[in-house]
Design a protein around this motif. Structure first.
Motif, PDB file in Angstrom:
ATOM      1  N   LEU A  87      34.582   4.673  41.704  1.00  0.00           N
ATOM      2  CA  LEU A  87      34.929   3.596  40.811  1.00  0.00           C
ATOM      3  C   LEU A  87      34.216   2.490  41.197  1.00  0.00           C
ATOM      4  N   ASP A  88      33.375   1.944  40.456  1.00  0.00           N
ATOM      5  CA  ASP A  88      32.740   0.690  40.664  1.00  0.00           C
ATOM      6  C   ASP A  88      33.645  -0.387  40.794  1.00  0.00           C
ATOM      7  N   ASP A  89      34.086  -1.168  41.761  1.00  0.00           N
ATOM      8  CA  ASP A  89      35.231  -2.129  41.616  1.00  0.00           C
ATOM      9  C   ASP A  89      34.730  -3.496  41.923  1.00  0.00           C
ATOM     10  N   SER A  90      33.486  -3.779  41.658  1.00  0.00           N
ATOM     11  CA  SER A  90      32.711  -5.190  41.271  1.00  0.00           C
ATOM     12  C   SER A  90      33.216  -5.933  40.133  1.00  0.00           C
ATOM     13  N   ALA A  91      32.953  -7.194  40.401  1.00  0.00           N
ATOM     14  CA  ALA A  91      33.428  -8.114  38.930  1.00  0.00           C
ATOM     15  C   ALA A  91      32.801  -7.816  37.762  1.00  0.00           C
ATOM     16  N   SER A  92      31.416  -7.340  37.477  1.00  0.00           N
ATOM     17  CA  SER A  92      30.705  -7.116  36.362  1.00  0.00           C
ATOM     18  C   SER A  92      31.413  -5.983  35.736  1.00  0.00           C
ATOM     19  N   MET A  93      32.133  -5.185  36.224  1.00  0.00           N
ATOM     20  CA  MET A  93      32.958  -4.219  35.429  1.00  0.00           C
ATOM     21  C   MET A  93      33.992  -4.716  34.311  1.00  0.00           C
ATOM     22  N   LEU A  94      34.109  -6.160  34.449  1.00  0.00           N
ATOM     23  CA  LEU A  94      35.000  -6.824  33.519  1.00  0.00           C
ATOM     24  C   LEU A  94      34.520  -7.437  32.358  1.00  0.00           C
ATOM     25  N   ALA A  95      33.100  -7.344  32.385  1.00  0.00           N
ATOM     26  CA  ALA A  95      32.354  -8.057  31.379  1.00  0.00           C
ATOM     27  C   ALA A  95      32.703  -7.515  30.120  1.00  0.00           C
ATOM     28  N   SER A  96      32.993  -8.331  29.143  1.00  0.00           N
ATOM     29  CA  SER A  96      33.308  -8.000  27.857  1.00  0.00           C
ATOM     30  C   SER A  96      32.735  -9.008  26.782  1.00  0.00           C
ATOM     31  N   GLY A  97      32.436  -8.375  25.632  1.00  0.00           N
ATOM     32  CA  GLY A  97      31.890  -8.897  24.397  1.00  0.00           C
ATOM     33  C   GLY A  97      33.106  -9.651  23.541  1.00  0.00           C
ATOM     34  N   ASN A  98      34.434  -9.495  23.948  1.00  0.00           N
ATOM     35  CA  ASN A  98      35.653  -9.885  23.106  1.00  0.00           C
ATOM     36  C   ASN A  98      36.611 -10.461  24.006  1.00  0.00           C
ATOM     37  N   ALA A  99      37.701 -11.012  23.455  1.00  0.00           N
ATOM     38  CA  ALA A  99      38.599 -11.655  24.354  1.00  0.00           C
ATOM     39  C   ALA A  99      39.657 -10.799  24.867  1.00  0.00           C
ATOM     40  N   GLY A 100      39.772  -9.614  24.349  1.00  0.00           N
ATOM     41  CA  GLY A 100      40.666  -8.683  24.842  1.00  0.00           C
ATOM     42  C   GLY A 100      40.441  -7.846  25.791  1.00  0.00           C
ATOM     43  N   GLY A 101      38.847  -7.880  26.039  1.00  0.00           N
ATOM     44  CA  GLY A 101      38.165  -7.154  26.906  1.00  0.00           C
ATOM     45  C   GLY A 101      38.447  -5.418  26.869  1.00  0.00           C
ATOM     46  N   THR A 102      38.363  -5.098  25.471  1.00  0.00           N
ATOM     47  CA  THR A 102      38.662  -3.637  25.042  1.00  0.00           C
ATOM     48  C   THR A 102      37.153  -3.006  25.210  1.00  0.00           C
ATOM     49  N   ASP A 103      35.961  -3.635  25.331  1.00  0.00           N
ATOM     50  CA  ASP A 103      35.029  -3.109  25.311  1.00  0.00           C
ATOM     51  C   ASP A 103      34.175  -3.372  26.737  1.00  0.00           C
ATOM     52  N   SER A 104      34.995  -3.572  27.711  1.00  0.00           N
ATOM     53  CA  SER A 104      34.424  -3.818  29.058  1.00  0.00           C
ATOM     54  C   SER A 104      33.971  -2.592  29.898  1.00  0.00           C
ATOM     55  N   PRO A 105      33.278  -2.237  30.709  1.00  0.00           N
ATOM     56  CA  PRO A 105      32.770  -0.973  31.367  1.00  0.00           C
ATOM     57  C   PRO A 105      34.074  -0.536  32.073  1.00  0.00           C
ATOM     58  N   ARG A 106      34.787  -1.200  32.599  1.00  0.00           N
ATOM     59  CA  ARG A 106      36.181  -0.655  33.287  1.00  0.00           C
ATOM     60  C   ARG A 106      37.046  -0.140  32.230  1.00  0.00           C
ATOM     61  N   THR A 107      37.061  -0.468  31.041  1.00  0.00           N
ATOM     62  CA  THR A 107      38.044   0.123  29.915  1.00  0.00           C
ATOM     63  C   THR A 107      37.394   1.133  29.502  1.00  0.00           C
ATOM     64  N   LYS A 108      36.085   1.380  29.269  1.00  0.00           N
ATOM     65  CA  LYS A 108      35.326   2.476  28.685  1.00  0.00           C
ATOM     66  C   LYS A 108      35.283   3.593  29.762  1.00  0.00           C
ATOM     67  N   SER A 109      35.224   3.276  31.162  1.00  0.00           N
ATOM     68  CA  SER A 109      35.382   4.336  31.948  1.00  0.00           C
ATOM     69  C   SER A 109      36.592   4.936  32.200  1.00  0.00           C
ATOM     70  N   ALA A 110      37.504   4.233  32.193  1.00  0.00           N
ATOM     71  CA  ALA A 110      38.875   4.701  32.173  1.00  0.00           C
ATOM     72  C   ALA A 110      39.198   5.665  30.876  1.00  0.00           C
ATOM     73  N   LEU A 111      38.715   5.292  29.691  1.00  0.00           N
ATOM     74  CA  LEU A 111      38.718   6.323  28.557  1.00  0.00           C
ATOM     75  C   LEU A 111      38.189   7.641  28.605  1.00  0.00           C
ATOM     76  N   ALA A 112      36.787   7.473  29.291  1.00  0.00           N
ATOM     77  CA  ALA A 112      35.853   8.574  29.601  1.00  0.00           C
ATOM     78  C   ALA A 112      36.630   9.326  30.403  1.00  0.00           C
ATOM     79  N   LEU A 113      37.234   8.855  31.676  1.00  0.00           N
ATOM     80  CA  LEU A 113      37.863   9.922  32.615  1.00  0.00           C
ATOM     81  C   LEU A 113      39.006  10.597  32.109  1.00  0.00           C
ATOM     82  N   GLU A 114      39.747   9.736  31.212  1.00  0.00           N
ATOM     83  CA  GLU A 114      40.838  10.540  30.738  1.00  0.00           C
ATOM     84  C   GLU A 114      40.364  11.441  29.838  1.00  0.00           C
ATOM     85  N   GLU A 115      39.492  11.618  28.873  1.00  0.00           N
ATOM     86  CA  GLU A 115      38.914  12.594  28.044  1.00  0.00           C
ATOM     87  C   GLU A 115      38.254  13.593  28.725  1.00  0.00           C
TER      88      GLU A 115
END
Length: 588
Positions: free
Chosen positions: A94-122
């Motif tokens: 798991l990349d634990d660097s700060a850039s994994m929280l970069a997001s285009g919206n206020a909720g952070g739902t499109d951040s690399p961290r969120t997408k990675s967690a969803l992909a791992l769950e799938e």
């Protein structure tokens, strides 16, 4: 779901609607002998019209034939099922660097961290693994908990994946994961950028990236240093957009006081500095930028600079030399105005001053057989006293070695020691300087104040407390205390007791914010800020998948064929079909 070895065989499924068409479209008649056709004609006419829909009636043999065809089509695809005994361990990096929280919206739902967690769950829903281990790739990789087997346990462990590190040592994390999982394990990297190199051959490793290039403004440097009787603040802001200029409002506050409120405009890939002079007693200041793709690099906190003053007693007998030393000590800005209970004693005596815990700087200016030296000088560059010294062109006159040599040489000319140091039984540093001042040029060069700067800085570093109050995230913080344990209060309010294993406590803060180290009546505070240009630069972020876990021959060993199950099922259905057809004819 089964793994289909020959998915093209699914084209044979076209036989299923063909079978249905045969049964639905054909008419079945039976021969009957009747006395008259009058009543039969009436029945036919009544079925030709009306609003009532006639119920489709299909025989049982149709459904048996349909099931048999479906089983045979599935068997033709070569289905394989993963064997639990052959399942492999999975290690996720798991990349634990700060850039994994970069997001285009206020909720952070499109951040690399969120997408990675969803992909791992799938992935965990679609495939079973013998065990699952998680490795956090920060500046130093570490294992996140013990091995788990279910998606729920993985989800709970991911709560510790905070993505606040200033760097991600992915190479070291992959090496750790490889050792952790063994040769049969499969590795998965979740990050926001492409793998290094133009080609990535994933041998048992897959690299999944979920980043997206975005413009970003960030603080990349922030310092607060002593400047005479005031503090000087330096902030540097960078625009990491490669194509467009950017403007951003910034604010600098100290508590409820607004120190500056302005707007920056930066060209693509440009940087701009902000310099502020503050009174030394100004409390902690906070600088903020307008919100953009990455919030973590838009805020810095700077505490007042540490002002350690060293009490020095100058006891030299030569008035001219004493004046030269006083000027050098005053030039450092590190000398205290108080000389009582000195921490450093400068003297000419051969013996260490008794009844004191001070360090000693001993001047030996013997002129008998003194020889001027112009180099080359042999310098121990790793010693704290030699930092920044440049002795080229210096004339240094000293006596040859003899009974007056004290400690280990730090600077020598040939076999003549010029500067030496040793630690006595009370752990005090005793420094000896062999110098004939009126026959040397050392005191007329910048090396003279540098030497005393190094001495006072070294002594200040050995006193309790911190030498600095502001640090970059990822750097080590050294705290010296007289006790064997201290209490560390972290930004969230959690506390931890640290035990001394060396002469000083070495802390490695892993999140930005304010920390407090306390012991007894003493407490020291320091600030940690995310100042990482590599993490703030989001222009190289990528989305994609690279690498493969297994080759076809490895897949055959991990998945067992279940074709025989479908063939056996089809045979059972056909036997039932044969029995039903035979039984129906017997009744007729």
């Amino acid at each position: 779901m089964p793994f289909l070895t020959y998915p093209l065989a699914l084209m044979a499924a076209a036989a299923l609607p063909a079978l249905a068409a045969i049964y639905i479209l054909r008419n079945r008649y039976r021969r009957r002998e009747v006395s008259s056709l009058m009543l039969w004609e009436f029945a036919v006419l009544s079925r030709e019209g009306g609003a009532k829909v006639n119920k489709l009636q299909l025989p049982l043999v149709f459904f048996l034939e349909l099931i048999a065809l479906a089983l045979l089509v599935t068997a033709a695809t070569g289905p394989r099922w993963q064997l639990p005994a052959h399942a492999r361990p999975l290690v996720v990096i798991l990349d634990d660097s700060a850039s994994m929280l970069a997001s285009g919206n206020a909720g952070g739902t499109d951040s690399p961290r969120t997408k990675s967690a969803l992909a791992l769950e799938e992935l965990l829903k679609s495939r079973k693994f013998l065990s699952i281990r998680l490795v956090l790739a920060g500046p130093r990789p570490r294992v996140l908990g013990s091995a788990v087997t279910t998606a729920t346990e993985v989800r709970e462990a991911l709560a510790q994946w905070t993505c606040q590190a200033a760097d991600a040592a992915l190479d070291a994390a992959i090496a750790l994961a490889n050792d952790l999982g063994g040769p049969q394990s499969q590795l998965l990297v979740l990050t926001d950028h492409a793998p290094p190199g133009s080609e990535f051959s994933g041998n048992r490793i897959q690299w999944w990236a979920f980043g997206a290039p975005q413009p970003n403004l960030a603080f990349v440097n922030a310092t607060r240093t002593t400047h005479g009787e005031s503090d000087r603040v330096l902030l540097e802001v960078a625009n990491f957009s490669a194509t467009a200029a950017a403007s951003a409002a910034y604010r600098i506050t100290s508590g409820s006081n607004l120190l500056r409120n302005a707007t920056l405009t930066l060209e693509p890939r440009a940087r701009q500095r902000i310099i502020l002079n503050l009174p030394a007693n100004t409390p902690a200041i906070e600088a903020t930028l307008a919100t953009d793709a990455l919030a973590a690099d838009n805020r810095v906190t700077l505490l007042p600079a540490v002002r350690k003053r060293i009490r020095v007693q100058n006891g030299l007998e030569d008035a001219a030399l004493r004046a030269q030393v006083d000027r050098a000590l005053d030039a450092t800005g590190l000398r205290s105005t108080i000389s009582a209970a000195p921490e450093i004693i400068i003297h000419n005596a051969r013996a260490t001053p008794a009844g004191t815990n001070a360090w000693g700087l001993r001047f030996l200016a013997e002129t008998n057989a003194a020889t001027p030296h112009t180099g080359p000088f042999i310098v121990d560059t790793a010693h704290p006293l030699t930092r920044g010294l440049a002795l080229d062109g210096v004339v240094w006159t000293a006596a040859p070695p003899g009974t007056n040599q004290f400690g280990l040489p730090i600077i020598t000319a040939g076999n003549t020691p010029l500067l030496a140091a040793t630690e006595d039984a009370l752990r005090r540093q005793q420094i000896t300087l062999h110098l004939v001042p009126d026959r040397s040029t050392l005191s007329a060069t910048p090396n003279w104040p540098i030497l005393f700067w190094n001495l006072l800085t070294w002594r200040a570093r050995e006193t309790p407390g911190l030498t600095e109050s502001n640090f970059r995230l990822g750097s080590e913080v050294a705290v010296r205390a007289l006790t064997n344990s201290v209490q560390l209060t972290m930004p969230g309010g959690a506390t931890r007791t640290l035990t001394k294993s060396a002469e000083e406590f070495v802390l490695e803060p892993d999140v930005p914010g304010l920390y407090t180290v306390s012991t007894g009546a003493s407490a020291w505070q320091f600030a940690v800020n995310l100042l990482a240009p590599e993490e703030s630069d989001l222009s190289t972020a990528k989305t994609g998948k690279w690498g493969e876990w297994e080759k076809p021959e490895e897949t055959r060993r991990e998945y067992a064929s279940v074709l025989w199950l479908f063939v056996l099922g089809a045979l059972v259905v056909l036997v039932a079909h044969l029995f039903l057809v035979t039984h129906s004819k017997a009744r007729v």
